[in-house]
Design a protein around this motif. Structure first.
Motif, PDB file in Angstrom:
ATOM      1  N   MET A  88      33.923  45.250  36.159  1.00  0.00           N
ATOM      2  CA  MET A  88      34.105  44.441  34.953  1.00  0.00           C
ATOM      3  C   MET A  88      35.349  44.873  34.181  1.00  0.00           C
ATOM      4  SD  MET A  88      30.233  43.668  33.512  1.00  0.00           S
ATOM      5  CE  MET A  88      29.806  45.404  33.263  1.00  0.00           C
ATOM      6  N   THR A  89      35.609  46.165  34.115  1.00  0.00           N
ATOM      7  CA  THR A  89      36.826  46.637  33.451  1.00  0.00           C
ATOM      8  C   THR A  89      38.070  46.177  34.204  1.00  0.00           C
ATOM      9  OG1 THR A  89      35.624  48.592  32.671  1.00  0.00           O
ATOM     10  CG2 THR A  89      38.022  48.674  32.596  1.00  0.00           C
ATOM     11  N   LEU A  90      38.007  46.187  35.542  1.00  0.00           N
ATOM     12  CA  LEU A  90      39.126  45.699  36.340  1.00  0.00           C
ATOM     13  C   LEU A  90      39.352  44.215  36.092  1.00  0.00           C
ATOM     14  CD1 LEU A  90      41.196  46.518  38.480  1.00  0.00           C
ATOM     15  CD2 LEU A  90      39.507  45.941  40.245  1.00  0.00           C
ATOM     16  N   SER A  91      38.265  43.451  35.977  1.00  0.00           N
ATOM     17  CA  SER A  91      38.387  42.023  35.678  1.00  0.00           C
ATOM     18  C   SER A  91      39.066  41.811  34.326  1.00  0.00           C
ATOM     19  CB  SER A  91      37.004  41.362  35.687  1.00  0.00           C
ATOM     20  OG  SER A  91      37.092  39.997  35.360  1.00  0.00           O
ATOM     21  N   SER A  93      41.155  43.801  32.968  1.00  0.00           N
ATOM     22  CA  SER A  93      42.564  44.167  33.143  1.00  0.00           C
ATOM     23  C   SER A  93      43.360  43.008  33.726  1.00  0.00           C
ATOM     24  CB  SER A  93      42.675  45.389  34.054  1.00  0.00           C
ATOM     25  OG  SER A  93      41.980  46.494  33.526  1.00  0.00           O
ATOM     26  N   PHE A  94      42.809  42.329  34.718  1.00  0.00           N
ATOM     27  CA  PHE A  94      43.481  41.159  35.289  1.00  0.00           C
ATOM     28  C   PHE A  94      43.655  40.072  34.235  1.00  0.00           C
ATOM     29  CE2 PHE A  94      41.662  42.625  39.529  1.00  0.00           C
ATOM     30  CZ  PHE A  94      42.877  43.099  39.985  1.00  0.00           C
ATOM     31  N   ASN A  95      42.652  39.901  33.375  1.00  0.00           N
ATOM     32  CA  ASN A  95      42.743  38.903  32.319  1.00  0.00           C
ATOM     33  C   ASN A  95      43.879  39.232  31.356  1.00  0.00           C
ATOM     34  OD1 ASN A  95      41.433  36.694  30.480  1.00  0.00           O
ATOM     35  ND2 ASN A  95      41.617  38.486  29.172  1.00  0.00           N
ATOM     36  N   LEU A  96      43.990  40.511  30.980  1.00  0.00           N
ATOM     37  CA  LEU A  96      45.053  40.909  30.067  1.00  0.00           C
ATOM     38  C   LEU A  96      46.429  40.736  30.715  1.00  0.00           C
ATOM     39  CD1 LEU A  96      45.831  42.111  27.346  1.00  0.00           C
ATOM     40  CD2 LEU A  96      45.547  44.384  28.328  1.00  0.00           C
ATOM     41  N   ALA A 114      41.570  37.302  41.582  1.00  0.00           N
ATOM     42  CA  ALA A 114      41.037  38.663  41.510  1.00  0.00           C
ATOM     43  C   ALA A 114      40.119  38.827  40.305  1.00  0.00           C
ATOM     44  CB  ALA A 114      42.188  39.661  41.426  1.00  0.00           C
ATOM     45  N   ARG A 115      40.456  38.176  39.208  1.00  0.00           N
ATOM     46  CA  ARG A 115      39.634  38.273  38.000  1.00  0.00           C
ATOM     47  C   ARG A 115      38.251  37.679  38.233  1.00  0.00           C
ATOM     48  NH1 ARG A 115      38.577  35.372  33.209  1.00  0.00           N
ATOM     49  NH2 ARG A 115      39.743  33.548  33.907  1.00  0.00           N
TER      50      ARG A 115
END
Length: 532
Positions: A88-91, A93-96, A114-115
């Motif tokens: 979820m944190t990686l998701s 990060s992709f959003n940001l 990827a998100r």
């Protein structure tokens, strides 16, 4: 009775031992409402959300298949929590990154794909893990936390709707950590208080056996309703519909007001929370939304979208709580029931969203969508509302009204006695059980009678020595010759945790060995003298 006296009674009966962490499921819901539904600025981000829900359903289905062989061990559950936090944190990060590079939400971009993948897979256990918390709460407290968590998510969404895209992207980066930290804190507090899930061997299993077909019909009703929700996401042309800032604000504020009103209705006025009432409410919202969608006026489309999103907001929290209520009285635990009902509903919603994207290109596609929605809603309403499990003394959610009426919260109660037997823990119950002809009982029945005697005895020890619920459950299992590994698996703790609880149990009872505990549970004079 004055307002202050009611709140004092409410706080003492329901808020004692609770904190904001128990409403942490609302933090998670706020996270995925932003990442999948744009805080309801639009109905969703498009067809990518549909595939994300299908992916979530597939992963959830795999976990259900694994659970068919037995509940997941504590080590696997901890690993899943860490994996969910990372994904979820990686998701986020992709959003940001999408916001920073100015790609927006382009379905074809690598960041977007990827998100969605990391978001979908991480959400499966990121949401499901909360059932481990609520399964250890009584129905009234679980109801309070689920409804309160939904209200919290709406408040967070209302405030976040006024942030800039970059600011919200940064906030979104930290939300998964706050959700998992809330879960850990709630779990730790339950461990410290000695609150455990009701033992599976003592359940009445009222929703199993002959009622199993009714539960299957209930699940089918959920799936059809979710399919209609998916269609309305893209009705009539398959594209997401937008909501203005004012409508979004009013929508979230009204949801909070309705949820607060529901809590006051149940806990202050003693009103009943019934499955039938909620299901009528859900369907009326969706029916009115569908009717308004057929109008060409702009304001009716906005109102229809707000009503549909309200139905969607209530629905998945409702599925969660229904899974909890059913799992308390079935051979399968609430987590398993949640996996089936929630995964099936997500799959149905995703397929409905794909249906709304493909059908409009066909001749009379809009008519086909309208007929499909109307027909499915009629069928699911009839299937769900006719079921006998919502009537009489077996009414779903009926335990909430019983607890509110008594203003008590019976956490981790002992297993109910079988028909015709004295209630476990009642005065004279132990003597009555001892008078039965145990020597004539079959081996299986004998084990059952001994277990009842142990539970009566452990209730006596609880009162005399201040034992916690977990310590009582461990004492009964040790007396029945369960190993530490078996006890850990049955209660959902690690073996180290069981070892610590056992040491505390022995210290309170003033004993030093398993044999002394067995002697004490069997009421042998020598053991009791040793406690003096």
């Amino acid at each position: 009775m004055g307002k202050s006296s009611w709140f004092d009674r409410f706080r003492g009966a329901y808020l004692d031992g609770l904190c904001l962490s128990f409403f942490g499921i609302g933090i998670l819901r706020f996270w995925y409402q932003y990442n999948l539904y744009n805080l309801h600025a639009t109905t969703d981000y498009g067809v990518g959300v549909a595939w994300t829900n299908v992916l979530r359903a597939a992963v959830g289905g795999l976990l259900v298949l694994c659970a068919l062989r037995g509940e997941l061990p504590a080590r696997a559950r901890r690993a899943l929590v860490w994996a969910s936090l990372a994904l979820m944190t990686l998701s986020s990060s992709f959003n940001l990154l999408e916001v920073v590079v100015g790609q927006g939400h382009d379905p074809s971009s690598a960041f977007e794909i990827a998100r969605y993948v990391t978001c979908g897979v991480g959400l499966v256990w990121g949401g499901g893990m909360w059932m481990d918390v609520y399964a250890r709460l009584s129905p009234s407290r679980a109801f309070l936390c689920v409804v309160g968590g939904l209200a919290l998510s709406c408040l967070l969404s209302l405030v976040a709707g006024y942030l800039s895209p970059y600011a919200m992207g940064v906030v979104n980066l930290f939300v998964p950590a706050f959700s998992v930290l809330a879960y850990w804190d709630a779990t730790h507090r339950l461990d410290a208080a000695g609150r455990c899930a009701p033992p599976r061997h003592g359940l009445d299993r009222r929703y199993g056996g002959q009622r199993r077909g009714d539960v299957v019909q209930l699940g089918a009703s959920f799936f059809m309703f979710a399919f209609v929700l998916g269609i309305t996401l893209g009705y009539p042309d398959g594209d997401p519909r937008e909501l203005g800032q004012l409508v979004r604000t009013v929508h979230q504020a009204v949801l909070v007001a309705v949820l607060v009103g529901l809590l006051l209705w149940v806990f202050k006025r003693g009103g009943a929370f019934r499955f039938t009432g909620v299901w009528y409410f859900e369907n009326v919202l969706l029916i009115v939304a569908i009717v308004l969608l057929t109008s060409d006026a702009g304001w009716t489309r906005s109102l229809a979208t707000a009503l549909f999103l309200s139905a969607e907001s209530f629905f998945y929290s409702f599925v969660f709580f229904t899974s909890y209520a059913l799992g308390r009285h079935m051979s399968r635990p609430p987590m398993f029931v949640l996996g089936v009902l929630y995964s099936g509903s997500l799959a149905a919603m995703g397929l409905g969203r794909l249906f709304s994207t493909l059908i409009p290109v066909l001749p009379y596609g809009e008519v086909v969508m309208f007929v499909a929605m109307s027909t499915l809603m009629v069928v699911e309403m009839v299937m769900a509302l006719r079921l006998g499990i919502f009537r009489g003394d077996e009414a779903l959610f009926g335990e909430i009204a019983d607890e509110v009426a008594s203003s008590g919260v019976p956490e981790c109660a002992p297993a109910p006695a079988a028909a015709g037997e004295p209630p476990v823990g009642a005065d004279g119950a132990r003597e009555a059980l001892a008078d039965r002809d145990i020597r004539a009982a079959a081996p299986g029945e004998l084990a059952h009678l001994e277990s009842d005697i142990y539970r009566v005895r452990v209730d006596e020890l609880r009162e005399a020595h201040g034992l916690t619920d977990v310590e009582c459950e461990i004492a009964v299992r040790i007396a029945r010759a369960r190993s530490r590994s078996v006890i850990a698996a049955e209660l959902g703790y690690s073996q180290n945790t069981i070892r610590n609880y056992t040491r505390s149990l022995y210290a309170k009872l003033g004993i030093h060995s398993k044999q002394q505990l067995v002697d004490l549970m069997e009421g042998r004079t020598g053991a009791e003298d040793g406690l003096a």
